[in-house]
Structure formats: C-alpha cells, structure tokens
Design a protein around this motif. Structure first.
Motif, short mmCIF file in Angstrom:
data_model
loop_
_atom_site.label_atom_id
_atom_site.label_comp_id
_atom_site.label_asym_id
_atom_site.label_seq_id
_atom_site.Cartn_x
_atom_site.Cartn_y
_atom_site.Cartn_z
N ASP A 55 0.83 -1.20 0.00
CA ASP A 55 0.00 0.00 0.00
C ASP A 55 0.87 1.25 0.00
N ASP A 56 1.95 1.24 0.77
CA ASP A 56 2.85 2.39 0.80
C ASP A 56 3.50 2.60 -0.56
N ASP A 59 1.07 4.23 -2.85
CA ASP A 59 0.94 5.65 -2.54
C ASP A 59 2.10 6.44 -3.11
N GLU A 63 1.98 9.44 -5.87
CA GLU A 63 2.58 10.74 -5.59
C GLU A 63 3.53 11.14 -6.72
#
Length: 80
Positions: A55-56, A59, A63
């Motif tokens: 999930d990170d 993200d 970004e």
C-alpha cells in the motif's frame, strides 16, 4: 350522528392498531437481524504484518504520477 361518531372511533382504533403492528414488527425484525447476522471482522491491526508495504508503494507511485502531471501542466513563467 351517533353512528358517525362510532365509525370515527372505530377507524381511529384501527389506525392505532396498525401503527402498533408496524412498530412492533420493525422492532422484532431488527432483533432477528441482529441475532442472525454474521459477525463483522474486526478492523485490521495496523502493526500486524500484511500488505501494508505494498500500500505504501502504491501511494508513492501515485505521488510520483501527481508530481509528473503537475510539472507537465504547470504554467510557464513567460505566460504570466
């Protein structure tokens, strides 16, 4: 006139009985739903191992994409 009064009283009592039946059925059906519904799983523990790293990474990718798009569509200094 006495018959009319009796008719109104009967209609009023019928409406009260119908309202009580609807309210009672809503309460009973709510209790049955609570009794027979499946237990919901608890919220995942944020400290537990899992796909949190994935999930990170997602993200971070979003970004980076946002940064690239902002650079692409940003106004140039000459246009001001």
């Amino acid at each position: 006139m006495e018959n009319f009064s009796g008719l109104l009283s009967a209609a009023f009592l019928i409406l009260i009985a119908a309202a009580a039946a609807v309210t009672g059925s809503m309460v009973v059906l709510g209790l049955f739903d609570r009794l027979f519904s499946k237990k919901k799983s608890a919220a995942p523990d944020p400290e537990s191992p899992g796909d949190g790293e994935q999930d990170d990474k997602d993200d971070d990718d979003l970004e980076d994409l946002h940064t690239q798009q902002m650079r692409k569509f940003s106004a140039s200094r000459g246009a001001l």
